[in-house]
Design a protein around this motif. Sequence first.
Motif, short mmCIF file in Angstrom:
data_model
loop_
_atom_site.label_atom_id
_atom_site.label_comp_id
_atom_site.label_asym_id
_atom_site.label_seq_id
_atom_site.Cartn_x
_atom_site.Cartn_y
_atom_site.Cartn_z
N GLU A 86 0.81 -1.13 -0.17
CA GLU A 86 -0.01 0.00 0.01
C GLU A 86 0.86 1.30 0.01
O GLU A 86 0.45 2.32 -0.51
CB GLU A 86 -0.87 -0.03 1.07
CG GLU A 86 -1.81 -1.10 1.27
CD GLU A 86 -2.80 -1.24 0.04
OE1 GLU A 86 -2.91 -0.22 -0.80
OE2 GLU A 86 -3.22 -2.29 -0.30
N ALA A 87 1.85 1.28 0.65
CA ALA A 87 2.98 2.49 0.62
C ALA A 87 3.28 2.69 -0.91
O ALA A 87 3.46 3.68 -1.45
CB ALA A 87 4.05 2.33 1.61
N ASP A 88 3.56 1.67 -1.47
CA ASP A 88 3.98 1.68 -2.94
C ASP A 88 2.82 2.37 -3.76
O ASP A 88 3.26 3.01 -4.61
CB ASP A 88 4.67 0.29 -3.59
CG ASP A 88 6.10 -0.07 -2.99
OD1 ASP A 88 6.74 1.11 -2.29
OD2 ASP A 88 6.59 -1.06 -3.18
N VAL A 89 1.81 1.90 -3.49
CA VAL A 89 0.49 2.46 -4.09
C VAL A 89 0.29 3.77 -4.22
O VAL A 89 0.16 4.58 -5.13
CB VAL A 89 -0.82 1.63 -3.69
CG1 VAL A 89 -1.80 2.18 -4.49
CG2 VAL A 89 -0.57 0.19 -4.23
N TYR A 122 -9.88 2.60 5.24
CA TYR A 122 -9.88 3.88 5.59
C TYR A 122 -8.66 4.54 5.63
O TYR A 122 -8.43 5.55 5.24
CB TYR A 122 -10.64 4.08 6.95
CG TYR A 122 -10.94 5.52 7.31
CD1 TYR A 122 -11.85 6.37 6.42
CD2 TYR A 122 -10.08 5.86 8.30
CE1 TYR A 122 -11.75 7.83 7.24
CE2 TYR A 122 -10.04 7.51 8.84
CZ TYR A 122 -11.05 8.15 8.15
OH TYR A 122 -11.17 9.51 8.65
N ARG A 123 -7.86 3.97 6.47
CA ARG A 123 -6.27 4.74 6.74
C ARG A 123 -5.55 4.93 5.66
O ARG A 123 -5.07 5.90 5.36
CB ARG A 123 -5.67 3.91 7.93
CG ARG A 123 -6.26 3.86 9.24
CD ARG A 123 -5.66 2.92 10.16
NE ARG A 123 -5.99 3.42 11.54
CZ ARG A 123 -5.79 2.19 12.58
NH1 ARG A 123 -5.51 1.06 12.23
NH2 ARG A 123 -6.50 2.36 13.58
N TRP A 124 -5.60 3.96 4.78
CA TRP A 124 -4.95 4.08 3.44
C TRP A 124 -5.58 4.97 2.43
O TRP A 124 -4.77 5.78 1.64
CB TRP A 124 -4.59 2.71 2.70
CG TRP A 124 -3.50 1.98 3.52
CD1 TRP A 124 -3.60 0.75 4.31
CD2 TRP A 124 -2.11 2.19 3.39
NE1 TRP A 124 -2.41 0.53 4.77
CE2 TRP A 124 -1.57 1.31 4.28
CE3 TRP A 124 -1.22 3.23 3.08
CZ2 TRP A 124 -0.14 1.40 4.51
CZ3 TRP A 124 0.03 3.30 3.10
CH2 TRP A 124 0.69 2.29 4.00
N GLN A 125 -6.87 5.32 2.30
CA GLN A 125 -7.42 6.00 1.61
C GLN A 125 -7.08 7.54 2.25
O GLN A 125 -6.82 8.41 1.48
CB GLN A 125 -9.09 5.65 1.71
CG GLN A 125 -9.82 6.83 0.79
CD GLN A 125 -9.71 6.45 -0.61
OE1 GLN A 125 -9.26 5.65 -0.83
NE2 GLN A 125 -10.42 7.24 -1.59
N ARG A 126 -7.08 7.42 3.28
CA ARG A 126 -6.80 8.80 4.15
C ARG A 126 -5.48 9.40 3.93
O ARG A 126 -5.00 10.46 3.39
CB ARG A 126 -7.10 8.84 5.57
CG ARG A 126 -6.46 9.97 6.20
CD ARG A 126 -7.03 9.82 7.76
NE ARG A 126 -6.14 8.84 8.31
CZ ARG A 126 -6.22 8.38 9.50
NH1 ARG A 126 -7.21 8.65 10.37
NH2 ARG A 126 -5.23 7.40 9.85
N ARG A 127 -4.51 8.43 3.66
CA ARG A 127 -3.07 8.61 3.66
C ARG A 127 -2.94 9.10 2.12
O ARG A 127 -2.22 10.13 1.89
CB ARG A 127 -2.37 7.38 3.80
CG ARG A 127 -0.73 7.58 3.53
CD ARG A 127 0.25 6.70 4.14
NE ARG A 127 1.48 6.75 3.69
CZ ARG A 127 2.28 5.82 4.07
NH1 ARG A 127 2.29 4.89 4.98
NH2 ARG A 127 3.74 5.88 3.36
N LEU A 128 -3.56 8.32 1.09
CA LEU A 128 -3.48 8.76 -0.18
C LEU A 128 -3.84 10.22 -0.49
O LEU A 128 -3.56 11.10 -1.06
CB LEU A 128 -4.11 7.70 -1.16
CG LEU A 128 -4.25 8.22 -2.81
CD1 LEU A 128 -2.87 8.32 -3.35
CD2 LEU A 128 -4.90 7.06 -3.32
N LEU A 129 -5.13 10.41 0.28
CA LEU A 129 -6.02 11.72 -0.16
C LEU A 129 -5.08 12.61 0.54
O LEU A 129 -4.76 13.81 -0.20
CB LEU A 129 -7.27 11.67 0.78
CG LEU A 129 -7.87 12.76 0.82
CD1 LEU A 129 -8.38 13.50 -0.54
CD2 LEU A 129 -9.31 12.84 1.51
N THR A 130 -4.46 12.69 1.59
CA THR A 130 -3.79 13.71 2.09
C THR A 130 -2.50 13.98 1.44
O THR A 130 -2.07 15.05 1.28
CB THR A 130 -3.26 13.28 3.83
OG1 THR A 130 -4.45 12.82 4.58
CG2 THR A 130 -2.33 14.15 4.51
#
Length: 253
Positions: A86-89, A122-130
């Motif tokens: 997910e970090a790579d994404v 939710y947390r990974w969507q938030r990270r991408l959004l931010t």
Amino acid sequence: PAHRDRVVALLPGLRGNETLAETKPGRASDALTRVADDLARTAPELLPVYLDECCRILAGVGSDSYAVRFFERARAAEAATPPADEADVVEAHLRLPHGARPASLTRHHTALAARLAPTDAYRWQRRLLTTWCESGRRAAPALAAGLADLAAAADLTPGAGTDPAERAADERAVRAMLANGTLEAAADPVWTALGPLLDRLGREDPEVRRALVLLVPEPARDSAKAKAAAAARAVTTLAGIGATAPFTSDPQT
């Protein structure tokens, strides 16, 4: 590790096509696509990272349409070859041209929900959004809509948790959305989901308060009804942050 030799063998072609792309991006794209087609048959687990590298190469020479094409294919390959890093994404999204807003942004939260537990999604969507907003990219209301959907799926109220780190991450996301225009362009369900957090930040943080006072959500459509709904949402927000007095007499604004 099992594909080490294959990965090493790919590098000269990638480097050569990176040089070719500077003058002949179409030919470089065709060559890179042929290798991607071969990987899809022989080593599909390598395909997402290879395609993201192709995206970086084409974006680097200003060939935005080719770059987005590789990016979108990478996301499709990712879904077909779990698990994803997910970090790579998130990093892959930052290799896109700054003006790009690929169609897959609207589906990203669905892909996360398919491969992760609700809270993690939710947390990974938030990270991408931010990350997207803080990098100065175009407003991405689709990412905000996905965040609202995933919050509901995880039974979360953004900004209302007891974990200080989670509250801080939610607050950072809201500030990022305010700064790059994503919140202004977001649909009404996003404003509803973020309402309690916006109310609190608007009362506690003068900068957020000023931003919200000046902000009117974009209407969903060019109709009187949609415009009235956007205005009503702005009024609701002003009431939530305690800014219902005339602006000229409100010392905090």
